[in-house]
Design a protein around this motif. Structure first.
Motif, PDB file in Angstrom:
ATOM      1  N   LEU A 193     -35.124  48.405  -9.080  1.00 15.37           N
ATOM      2  CA  LEU A 193     -33.921  48.896  -8.427  1.00 15.37           C
ATOM      3  C   LEU A 193     -34.164  48.988  -6.934  1.00 15.37           C
ATOM      4  O   LEU A 193     -35.103  49.659  -6.486  1.00 15.37           O
ATOM      5  CB  LEU A 193     -33.535  50.276  -8.981  1.00 15.37           C
ATOM      6  N   LEU A 194     -33.337  48.291  -6.152  1.00 14.53           N
ATOM      7  CA  LEU A 194     -33.400  48.335  -4.697  1.00 14.53           C
ATOM      8  C   LEU A 194     -32.352  49.337  -4.221  1.00 14.53           C
ATOM      9  O   LEU A 194     -31.168  49.179  -4.510  1.00 14.53           O
ATOM     10  CB  LEU A 194     -33.108  46.954  -4.105  1.00 14.53           C
ATOM     11  N   VAL A 195     -32.807  50.378  -3.513  1.00 16.19           N
ATOM     12  CA  VAL A 195     -31.909  51.435  -3.058  1.00 16.19           C
ATOM     13  C   VAL A 195     -31.815  51.394  -1.536  1.00 16.19           C
ATOM     14  O   VAL A 195     -32.832  51.490  -0.845  1.00 16.19           O
ATOM     15  CB  VAL A 195     -32.402  52.827  -3.519  1.00 16.19           C
ATOM     16  N   ASP A 207     -34.134  41.703 -11.056  1.00 16.32           N
ATOM     17  CA  ASP A 207     -34.748  41.297 -12.320  1.00 16.32           C
ATOM     18  C   ASP A 207     -36.224  41.685 -12.358  1.00 16.32           C
ATOM     19  O   ASP A 207     -36.928  41.567 -11.352  1.00 16.32           O
ATOM     20  CB  ASP A 207     -34.590  39.781 -12.497  1.00 16.32           C
ATOM     21  N   ALA A 208     -36.693  42.109 -13.513  1.00 16.21           N
ATOM     22  CA  ALA A 208     -38.087  42.531 -13.680  1.00 16.21           C
ATOM     23  C   ALA A 208     -39.074  41.402 -13.421  1.00 16.21           C
ATOM     24  O   ALA A 208     -40.223  41.649 -13.040  1.00 16.21           O
ATOM     25  CB  ALA A 208     -38.299  43.097 -15.084  1.00 16.21           C
ATOM     26  N   ASN A 245     -40.673  58.210 -15.106  1.00 18.50           N
ATOM     27  CA  ASN A 245     -41.106  56.879 -15.536  1.00 18.50           C
ATOM     28  C   ASN A 245     -40.948  55.787 -14.480  1.00 18.50           C
ATOM     29  O   ASN A 245     -41.615  54.764 -14.559  1.00 18.50           O
ATOM     30  CB  ASN A 245     -40.351  56.467 -16.804  1.00 18.50           C
ATOM     31  N   ASP A 246     -40.050  55.956 -13.546  1.00 18.44           N
ATOM     32  CA  ASP A 246     -39.835  54.940 -12.516  1.00 18.44           C
ATOM     33  C   ASP A 246     -40.798  55.187 -11.362  1.00 18.44           C
ATOM     34  O   ASP A 246     -41.059  56.318 -10.987  1.00 18.44           O
ATOM     35  CB  ASP A 246     -38.397  54.988 -12.000  1.00 18.44           C
ATOM     36  N   ARG A 294     -38.530  50.055 -12.742  1.00 16.25           N
ATOM     37  CA  ARG A 294     -38.003  50.830 -13.863  1.00 16.25           C
ATOM     38  C   ARG A 294     -38.502  50.206 -15.152  1.00 16.25           C
ATOM     39  O   ARG A 294     -39.219  49.213 -15.129  1.00 16.25           O
ATOM     40  CB  ARG A 294     -36.471  50.856 -13.823  1.00 16.25           C
ATOM     41  N   THR A 295     -38.124  50.765 -16.258  1.00 14.49           N
ATOM     42  CA  THR A 295     -38.597  50.272 -17.554  1.00 14.49           C
ATOM     43  C   THR A 295     -38.227  48.806 -17.780  1.00 14.49           C
ATOM     44  O   THR A 295     -39.070  47.999 -18.156  1.00 14.49           O
ATOM     45  CB  THR A 295     -38.015  51.136 -18.702  1.00 14.49           C
TER      46      THR A 295
END
Length: 141
Positions: free
Chosen positions: A66-68, A111-112, A36-37, A61-62
């Motif tokens: 997400l910063l990796v 934040d989305a 889903n991501d 993400r839903t």
């Protein structure tokens, strides 16, 4: 002469004691749902004032983004922070928080509502001395 030596000695103690903990293991990356991501942006860190390397990926993400930071490495320093930025300065940026470690793989929630295409840079910034340690320009993979 004694006063300036004392000042330098105290400054060095403060820098050493307040810097990122390079001996601590990096926190585990938050889990991704590979079904889903989706990967939005990716980039590679480059040296600015201090040696900085590794890759960065931004996932949608839903409920958020997400910063990796992966295989990340930079020099130790006091008050190091991670920013999403419109350019290579912190004046038009979003503070994601303190740098979790000077090496390893770790992540930051974004934040989305943030339009990631408006913030194409990830910065490692030293607040105490206003120094850009390293940066990555992120773009579509």
């Amino acid at each position: 002469m004694k006063t300036s030596f004392l000042f330098v000695a105290v400054w060095l103690v403060v820098v050493v004691l307040t810097g990122c903990k390079e001996d601590e293991p990096a926190p585990i990356v938050e889990m991704l749902d590979l079904q889903n991501d989706s990967l939005l942006l990716t980039g590679v860190f480059q040296r600015e004032v201090h040696a900085t390397s590794g890759t960065v990926q931004l996932f949608r993400r839903t409920d958020d983004q997400l910063l990796v930071l992966e295989n990340f490495k930079t020099d130790n320093g006091p008050a190091l922070y991670v920013y999403l930025s419109r350019d290579r300065s912190v004046s038009n940026s979003i503070n994601l928080g303190e740098l979790k470690s000077t090496s390893g793989t770790f992540s930051y929630s974004v934040d989305a509502s943030v339009n990631s295409k408006e913030y194409p840079y990830v910065l490692i910034w030293c607040r105490e001395f206003a120094v850009l340690f390293g940066s990555a320009q992120i773009d579509t993979p």
